[in-house]
Every structure is written in C-alpha cells, then in structure tokens.
Design an enzyme around this catalytic site. Structure first.
Site, PDB file in Angstrom:
ATOM      1  N   HIS A  79      26.846  32.019  90.045  1.00 45.28           N
ATOM      2  CA  HIS A  79      26.287  32.183  91.162  1.00 45.28           C
ATOM      3  C   HIS A  79      24.970  30.895  91.460  1.00 45.28           C
ATOM      4  O   HIS A  79      24.807  30.245  90.473  1.00 45.28           O
ATOM      5  CB  HIS A  79      25.506  33.569  91.482  1.00 45.28           C
ATOM      6  CG  HIS A  79      24.540  33.824  90.632  1.00 45.28           C
ATOM      7  ND1 HIS A  79      23.174  33.452  90.835  1.00 45.28           N
ATOM      8  CD2 HIS A  79      24.491  34.661  89.496  1.00 45.28           C
ATOM      9  CE1 HIS A  79      22.411  34.071  89.731  1.00 45.28           C
ATOM     10  NE2 HIS A  79      23.218  34.722  89.077  1.00 45.28           N
ATOM     11  N   CYS A  97      24.269  36.680  83.928  1.00 49.47           N
ATOM     12  CA  CYS A  97      25.255  36.110  84.776  1.00 49.47           C
ATOM     13  C   CYS A  97      25.043  34.695  84.564  1.00 49.47           C
ATOM     14  O   CYS A  97      24.080  34.161  83.949  1.00 49.47           O
ATOM     15  CB  CYS A  97      25.205  36.501  86.280  1.00 49.47           C
ATOM     16  SG  CYS A  97      25.636  37.935  86.688  1.00 49.47           S
TER      17      CYS A  97
END
Length: 535
Positions: free
Chosen positions: A427, A446
């Site tokens: 992301h 992440c």
C-alpha cells in the site's frame, strides 16, 4: 580416483544378484524372489510412500538388477550423493559409505532386498532435499509462512523408474537462473576461502578521497580480492578506489557516496565465510520457492526494502519499500500468493491487534483520542465518543475502528490486495520521509511503497489504454473503489541477504530480522559445512 572406485563398486553387486535372476543359490528361484520381496517390504515399511511404490510394482527391483538399466541407476545415484555438497546440501546426510558396505557385504537374497530399500530411501531423501529444501521453513522461524511443495516419495520413485537417471537427478534442482548463479558464487567464495580469504581487515572507521596510508592499502587490497578493483599498488584514495567503493556500496545496499564510512568499512570487513553462509541460505530459500513463479510476478525482497514487477525474467518496475518493524508481532512474513485487485481511496480497517494494544489504552484515558478514526459497532454504526471505554478490556472491547479514505489515511491513496490469512498487502503511505532511510523497517507488517501510483500504472497497463488517466479518474472521485486485475499477478514476499543481480554481480544485505542466522544454524546442524582454509 576414490570417487571413481566408489562408482565402479556401485555398478557391481555380489553374486547373489545372479542367484536372484538364475536361481543357483541352493534354493528354488521362486523362494528367492519371495525372500527378496519380504526383505524389501520389511525395510520399506518405515516409509509408507516408499512401501506403496513397491506394492504397486510387485516389489520389482528398481536398483539391484544386474542389467545395464539398473547399473546406470546405481551409478547416477552414487554420483549425485557423492556430489551433494556442490548443491549446498549436507553431504554427510546421505550414507554413501554405508550403502557401499552393505552392497559389498550382501551374501543372501534377503540382504539384497534390504539394500534395495536402503537405496530407495537414500534416493528419496536426496531428491526431496534438492527439490524442496533440507529444512521445513515453519520449524525454523515463525515468520516463514512459505508452504513448500514436498513431493510424494512414491511419485519420485515412479518418475525415476521411467526416466533417464542422470537427467532426472539433475533436473531435481531449481531451474531458475538465480539458483545457477548462486551456485557459481558459492564456488567462487569456496575458492577464495581455500586461498585464505580477502586479506587484512581495514583497521579504521572512515576513509575518504585524498587519504593515504596502510588503511587505504588494506581497503584497496580487499576490494581487489573481492573483484571490485583491478590490481594496483597505489596507496592513495584516488578516483579508481572511489569508483570501486561506489560499486561495493551499490552491491551491498549502502548509501552510494564514494566515502568508506563506518557502514561501508563494516561491510568490507565481512569475510568470505560469512558471505558463503548467506549464499548457502539463499540456495535453500530458492529451493523453497514455487517452481512456476509467473511470467509476470511481483517480488518483494524484505532485506533490500524493495518491490519489483518482473516480466519474463526481466525487472520492468522497481520501487523502494518499507517492511515490518523488527519486533516479534510486526515482522513481515514470507509467503507467496496472488494479487487480485487494488483499492483506490481505501479505508483503513484497523486490525484487532492494533485496536486493543495501541488504541484502546488511549481511549480509556481520553474517549476523544485518535479522533481520525471512526469507532463502529457490529452493524457498522458509529459509536459516540461519549461512551465509557474504560470499562472494556482487550478481550471484551466490542467495537471496530476505521479510518475513512483521504490523503492522511494510514494506507495512503491505494492498496494492492492478495487476500491472505496474515492480512498482509502492499500500500501507499503518507509517511514519505521513511523512504529516505537506508534501513526501512517501520510498518506493522504490510509493505509500504515509495511509488504506489506508478506501481498501479504498471499493473493497469495490461488492461487500460491509458492507465494513468484511468487511475486518476477513479482517485479524483474520492470514493473507495475496487479495481480488479483482469490477469491476477503472483506475489512472492521473499527475504534474501544474498542474490545475484541483473549484471551478474553478487549483492548482499543485512539480516534485518536475523532469520538467515537461524536458517544457517539449522543447515549447519543438518550437516552443511564450510570449506577449510588452506594453510
């Protein structure tokens, strides 16, 4: 000569082979066949898959026949076992001397049946190790979520029985260019270790252009030994040495400024033994990866803090990345999956672990804390900030938390999804300053991308005539929008402290999570060794 004699012995078994085929050992041939089958069945019973193979073939010998086919199988197997160390496997794991002794001492058909099963077990162990790795990843480190395809022993034996022996055994190793290149680097390092290494360590913390003296000579000599600098007798930090330092820094993920500062000197002083350990670990990791990685795939190397798109073996896009912080609950895991879609203008649905560990304590002290987040009940309705949050524990807290789309969203303006049980994805991030750091381990697990928009354009290029215009049209709407990838893309989250770059140059990185140290310890315990230094 020793290897030649062992292979020659492997081609010929004792005279009980003739007894098995001709029935001249003082008993009817049928009785000898029965004794052979019983011995094979008994010895193979310790491995259900091997026992299954022999049941399916009526206990026919795979190795111990006296014809050219069986002789070729034995010769190929012994050559593979004797040279297992060349593949970075634990050479002592495969009982070559014991097998030869059992073959030499076989006097009865029963002995021959036991030898038959022993050869099959040795073959299966070697074939499994070379094809799928010596270790089971999850047993080494909890972050190794990689699911390795470990072949069934019965299938391996059945395939081998129908194949050309040498070709089959050679084809067990990964066919990737990376694996072959790492083998070459392994041989190069072994040769340098045998010759005594890379010379004296550099005794200072910093050297820069214009310096001269013994420390500069030590730096020069090590860079020559490593292959970064042609032979020279210059004792001054000149332009040639500066260019060599730049090349070394690039190959080691360091700031490329041409100055041999503390980080560079530390890396220069790492010896070939430690580098060889990284290469041996990388070979093992390469055996864990899927054989088919996708003509187009995404490769995230955590130690390099990078994300790449690879098309037909060539890197077509690359960007810097941030990985999980080096704490027990935040390290990014390693696994492979398939990217299915991206979400433009994403909401951040805060993971339960973050809600209870980080935000609930703040809400207990001040119900209006973390005001950028919405608190919602099980039906998705917003919960008033006048609520008494102090009465909840981490276990009893009944609410969820969400950050609406926007430029300050924790996920930035786009996220890339490959749905998985670990809730890991790629992301954007509003914290752009983090990408200026050399070591970028800051996230909750992440992978954050420095150039997420460009990453999106590259993925959309295969399905949109103008991917950039399409992306910004959706982005400018401000609405949370899912965009499916018409051709899903495999994603491989890997962790490599050693690999061979596109120009054939070995590259090394720091063991950020100390996972490779654990893998090396396990490989060493399994019998993988380093070469001795020649005195």
């Amino acid at each position: 000569m020793k290897l030649f004699l062992k292979r020659a012995n492997a081609l010929a078994l004792s005279s009980c082979l003739l007894a098995l085929s001709l029935g001249v050992a003082g008993a009817p041939a049928s009785a000898q066949v029965t004794a052979f089958k019983q011995a094979v069945a008994e010895s193979a019973s310790v491995d259900d898959a091997i026992a299954t193979f022999y049941r399916q073939t009526g206990y026919a010998p795979l190795w111990t026949g006296e014809d050219d086919v069986h002789r070729a199988r034995r010769a190929a197997l012994f050559e593979a076992l004797e040279t297992a160390g060349l593949q970075g496997l634990p050479a002592g794991r495969y009982p070559v001397d014991r097998l030869l002794a059992e073959m030499r001492d076989a006097r009865t058909v029963r002995d021959l049946g036991l030898v038959e099963a022993m050869l099959s077990r040795a073959f299966v162990e070697y074939a499994t190790d070379l094809r799928s790795g010596v270790l089971v990843p999850a047993r080494v480190d909890g972050g190794l979520k990689r699911e390795v395809d470990r072949p069934d022993a019965a299938r391996l034996l059945a395939e081998f029985s129908k194949a050309e022996p040498i070709q089959y055994l050679r084809a067990l190793a990964p066919a990737s260019m990376q694996y072959r290149a790492l083998l070459k680097e392994k041989m190069r390092l072994e040769g340098q270790i045998a010759q005594g290494g890379w010379g004296a360590r550099v005794p200072v913390e910093k050297l820069e252009p214009g310096n001269s003296g013994p420390a500069v000579v030590a730096l020069r000599d090590r860079l020559i030994a490593m292959g970064f600098l042609p032979r020279s007798s210059v004792a001054r930090y000149d332009d040639d040495l500066r260019r060599a330092v730049l090349s070394f820094q690039a190959a080691n993920g360091l700031e490329t400024d041409g100055v041999a500062g503390p980080s560079t000197i530390t890396a220069v002083n790492i010896g070939p033994e430690e580098r060889l350990k990284s290469v041996l670990v990388a070979l093992e990791r390469e055996r864990w990866l899927p054989r088919e990685r996708g003509e187009r795939h995404i490769l995230v190397n955590q130690t390099d803090f990078s994300a790449r798109i690879v098309d037909h073996g060539q890197v077509t896009f690359q960007t810097r990345a941030v990985i999980g912080k080096n704490t027990e609950d935040r390290r990014s895991p390693e696994f492979s999956d398939v990217m299915e879609h991206m979400v433009i203008n994403p909401s951040w649905y805060v993971p339960r672990s973050i809600v209870t560990k980080e935000y609930l304590p703040k809400l207990r002290r001040n119900p209006r804390a973390v005001g950028h987040l919405e608190i919602t009940d099980s039906r998705g309705r917003r919960v008033s900030r006048n609520h008494n949050f102090s009465r909840y524990s981490a276990r009893s807290f009944p609410f969820a938390m969400r950050q609406p789309p926007g430029k300050n969203n924790a996920l930035g303006l786009v996220k890339f999804m490959f749905p998985n049980q670990y809730n890991i994805y790629l992301h954007d991030t509003p914290q752009k300053h983090l990408f200026a750091h050399d070591v970028r381990a800051y996230s909750h697990g992440c992978i954050r991308l420095a150039e997420p928009f460009e990453f999106a354009y590259a993925l959309l290029a295969r399905q949109e005539e103008d991917p950039k215009a399409f992306f910004h049209r959706v982005l400018d709407s401000g609405r949370e929008t899912r965009v499916n990838l018409e051709q899903p893309v495999p994603v491989h989250l890997i962790y490599r402290t050693a690999w061979i770059g596109e120009r054939g140059q070995a590259e090394y990185r720091r063991d950020v999570y100390e996972r490779d140290a654990k893998i090396w310890e396990a490989l060493s315990a399994a019998g993988v060794t380093l070469p001795a230094v020649r005195m």
